[in-house]
Design a protein around this motif. Structure first.
Motif, short mmCIF file in Angstrom:
data_model
loop_
_atom_site.label_atom_id
_atom_site.label_comp_id
_atom_site.label_asym_id
_atom_site.label_seq_id
_atom_site.Cartn_x
_atom_site.Cartn_y
_atom_site.Cartn_z
N LYS A 1 -6.08 -30.47 23.16
CA LYS A 1 -4.90 -30.05 22.60
C LYS A 1 -3.85 -31.38 22.65
O LYS A 1 -3.09 -31.90 22.00
CB LYS A 1 -4.25 -28.87 23.50
CG LYS A 1 -2.73 -28.45 22.86
CD LYS A 1 -2.64 -27.78 21.56
CE LYS A 1 -1.42 -27.34 21.19
NZ LYS A 1 -1.71 -27.01 19.72
N ALA A 2 -4.03 -32.07 23.94
CA ALA A 2 -3.07 -33.03 24.22
C ALA A 2 -3.52 -34.11 23.13
O ALA A 2 -2.59 -34.69 22.67
CB ALA A 2 -3.42 -33.55 25.70
N LYS A 3 -4.67 -34.40 22.90
CA LYS A 3 -5.03 -35.53 21.91
C LYS A 3 -4.47 -35.09 20.53
O LYS A 3 -3.88 -36.26 20.06
CB LYS A 3 -6.52 -35.61 21.71
CG LYS A 3 -7.23 -36.90 21.07
CD LYS A 3 -8.52 -37.22 20.99
CE LYS A 3 -9.11 -38.11 20.20
NZ LYS A 3 -8.73 -39.61 20.39
N GLN A 4 -4.72 -33.83 20.20
CA GLN A 4 -4.09 -33.38 19.02
C GLN A 4 -2.46 -33.82 18.76
O GLN A 4 -1.90 -34.21 17.80
CB GLN A 4 -4.28 -31.71 18.78
CG GLN A 4 -5.71 -31.46 18.22
CD GLN A 4 -5.92 -30.29 18.29
OE1 GLN A 4 -5.10 -29.15 18.75
NE2 GLN A 4 -6.97 -29.48 17.79
N ILE A 5 -1.88 -33.37 20.04
CA ILE A 5 -0.31 -33.48 20.01
C ILE A 5 -0.16 -34.95 19.84
O ILE A 5 0.93 -35.44 18.96
CB ILE A 5 0.37 -32.89 21.47
CG1 ILE A 5 0.12 -31.55 21.33
CG2 ILE A 5 1.74 -33.43 21.37
CD1 ILE A 5 0.37 -30.79 22.59
N LEU A 6 -0.81 -35.97 20.60
CA LEU A 6 -0.73 -37.27 20.50
C LEU A 6 -0.60 -37.87 19.25
O LEU A 6 -0.13 -38.74 18.68
CB LEU A 6 -1.55 -38.17 21.38
CG LEU A 6 -1.42 -38.26 22.95
CD1 LEU A 6 -2.35 -39.18 23.41
CD2 LEU A 6 -0.08 -38.76 23.14
N GLU A 7 -2.03 -37.46 18.47
CA GLU A 7 -2.09 -37.68 17.08
C GLU A 7 -1.25 -37.21 16.05
O GLU A 7 -0.87 -37.84 15.06
CB GLU A 7 -3.55 -37.57 16.60
CG GLU A 7 -4.48 -38.33 17.30
CD GLU A 7 -6.10 -37.65 17.35
OE1 GLU A 7 -6.39 -36.64 16.60
OE2 GLU A 7 -7.07 -38.40 17.52
N SER A 8 -0.35 -36.30 16.35
CA SER A 8 0.72 -35.91 15.51
C SER A 8 1.90 -36.66 15.41
O SER A 8 2.43 -36.47 14.48
CB SER A 8 1.14 -34.47 15.91
OG SER A 8 2.12 -34.58 17.31
N GLY A 9 2.09 -37.44 16.25
CA GLY A 9 2.86 -38.68 16.50
C GLY A 9 4.32 -38.28 16.91
O GLY A 9 5.22 -39.06 17.12
N ILE A 10 4.54 -36.89 17.28
CA ILE A 10 5.76 -36.30 17.90
C ILE A 10 6.22 -37.28 19.08
O ILE A 10 7.23 -37.27 19.26
CB ILE A 10 5.45 -34.62 17.84
CG1 ILE A 10 6.91 -34.27 18.36
CG2 ILE A 10 4.60 -34.70 19.28
CD1 ILE A 10 7.00 -32.88 18.13
N LEU A 11 5.33 -37.66 19.66
CA LEU A 11 5.65 -38.15 20.97
C LEU A 11 5.99 -39.80 20.90
O LEU A 11 6.38 -40.49 21.86
CB LEU A 11 4.69 -37.88 22.21
CG LEU A 11 4.85 -36.70 22.73
CD1 LEU A 11 3.45 -36.35 23.50
CD2 LEU A 11 5.87 -36.50 23.79
N GLY A 12 5.56 -40.36 19.43
CA GLY A 12 5.44 -41.78 19.47
C GLY A 12 4.62 -42.58 20.28
O GLY A 12 3.50 -41.96 20.81
N LYS A 13 4.79 -43.58 20.74
CA LYS A 13 3.77 -44.73 21.59
C LYS A 13 3.78 -44.13 22.83
O LYS A 13 4.80 -43.79 23.68
CB LYS A 13 4.24 -46.01 21.30
CG LYS A 13 3.28 -47.13 21.76
CD LYS A 13 3.91 -48.51 21.63
CE LYS A 13 2.82 -49.40 22.25
NZ LYS A 13 2.20 -49.43 23.38
N VAL A 14 2.36 -43.96 23.23
CA VAL A 14 2.26 -44.12 24.98
C VAL A 14 2.82 -45.39 25.49
O VAL A 14 1.99 -46.03 25.22
CB VAL A 14 0.98 -43.51 25.27
CG1 VAL A 14 0.88 -43.40 26.94
CG2 VAL A 14 0.56 -42.18 24.54
N LEU A 15 3.61 -45.14 26.28
CA LEU A 15 4.17 -46.36 27.13
C LEU A 15 3.54 -46.64 28.51
O LEU A 15 2.82 -47.64 28.74
CB LEU A 15 5.68 -46.33 27.42
CG LEU A 15 6.63 -46.16 26.15
CD1 LEU A 15 7.96 -46.05 26.30
CD2 LEU A 15 6.26 -47.35 25.13
N THR A 16 3.35 -45.50 29.03
CA THR A 16 2.89 -45.46 30.45
C THR A 16 2.03 -44.20 30.89
O THR A 16 2.48 -43.26 30.06
CB THR A 16 3.68 -45.85 31.70
OG1 THR A 16 4.65 -44.76 31.94
CG2 THR A 16 4.47 -47.22 31.72
#
Length: 339
Positions: free
Chosen positions: A133-148
């Motif tokens: 689920k977390a990977k799907q959410i990341l790939e959706s782009g809603i959170l933008g770039k992972v910084l840390t």
């Protein structure tokens, strides 16, 4: 279609709780052999599943000629056994860490390629519903770039999990080679590579034995920089005596995602605009509460459909390399370039 004939090499806890029940419930599988130097353990499962028991895996390979094997043995045996099986034309699912050196991992990949068999590594974190689920959410782009990020895997240690308790091979360096890092750290290096779709470029680490009566590491705290520039920490511990922690937090441009931090809401997304999303997607498996790992079904699928395994030998090798570089950092006191 005829069933995939599977042999399980090593009849300890990982076989008992994950591999054997998951093979048994897969309609495409026939369990044909069990191998363990303590023959009674192998015999127990052979009797249950109408299979044969062996004390020696080479005899088993020659006599039974299985289609596929699970290699669930002490770390130092993963490579020699996997290579022997591949050379016998058998598909291989090997537990993590896939090997104990980068050279071994490369030789395993080569043996599988040469013999045209599948090699899959049991990195089960990728299959756990909260991580999917977390990977799907990341790939959706809603959170933008992972910084840390910070990712952690700690529990009270194999003395509570292993079939042999405190006298387990996990604590014997010649067989284990590495401790908490090989047991838990490699899960997290694999998870972060997969989830961020990125590679670790540099690592610095403290790896040591804090409390257990053993000559392998029982704790590690690592600092990672990814190729994309994202940086974070990775922790592996066998001394979380007050309970397991298998959580990951990603701080991103547009908010934060917390994975495995809450017992009911396994994935929590908190955006900077004030929105909070909570996802109940099923638990992450723990030693106390086993969930289906997804590994076995994925392995069998890859054989049945002749597709690339979900966790390839190359994946296993890259995730192992992060851990090996952490040991190098501990030994040299320097940042180590991983790739």
């Amino acid at each position: 279609m005829s069933k995939i004939r599977v042999a399980v090499i090593g009849c300890g806890s990982i076989s008992k709780y994950r591999h054997i029940p998951e093979y048994a419930s897969n309609p495409n599988v026939e369990l044909v052999a069990f191998v363990d130097p303590i023959i009674e353990r192998a015999q127990h499962y052979a009797d249950l599943h109408g299979a044969k028991a062996f004390a020696d895996y080479e005899t088993m390979l020659a006599e039974v000629k299985p289609d596929a094997v699970s290699v669930n043995t002490p770390n130092a045996l993963h490579a020699p056994m996997s290579i022997k099986a591949a050379n016998a034309g058998v598909h291989v699912l090997v537990e993590k860490p896939m090997a104990v050196t980068d050279e071994e991992a490369a030789a395993m990949i080569e043996a599988a390629k040469k013999n045209n068999v599948h090699l899959m590594v049991g990195q089960n974190q990728r299959f756990m519903p909260p991580h999917v689920k977390a990977k799907q959410i990341l790939e959706s782009g809603i959170l933008g770039k992972v910084l840390t990020f910070r990712t952690s895997f700690g529990h009270p240690g194999p003395d509570n999990w292993s079939i042999d308790g405190a006298s387990s091979w996990f604590f014997r360096k010649p067989e284990a080679i590495m401790g908490a890092m090989g047991d838990l750290g490699v899960h997290k290096s694999d998870l972060i590579r997969w989830m961020l779709n990125d590679e670790v470029s540099e690592i610095a680490a403290f790896v040591g034995t804090q409390h257990k009566d053993t000559d392998v590491d029982d704790n590690a705290a690592c600092l990672l920089r990814m190729k994309s520039g994202t940086m974070g920490t990775l922790v592996a511990s066998w001394t979380y005596y007050k309970g397991e922690d298998n959580s990951t937090i990603l701080w991103c441009e547009n908010g934060v995602m917390k994975i495995g931090t809450h017992p009911d809401d396994q994935v929590i997304v908190e955006l900077r605009n004030g929105t909070v999303e909570k996802h109940k997607v099923g638990a992450i498996s723990t030693n106390d509460k086993q969930e289906s790992s997804g590994v076995i079904d994925a392995f069998i699928d890859s054989i049945v459909n002749n597709t690339t395994p979900a966790v390839t030998g190359e994946d296993g090798r890259a995730s192992l390399k992060v851990i090996l570089c952490a040991f190098e950092s501990q030994a040299t006191g320097k940042f180590v370039s991983v790739n």
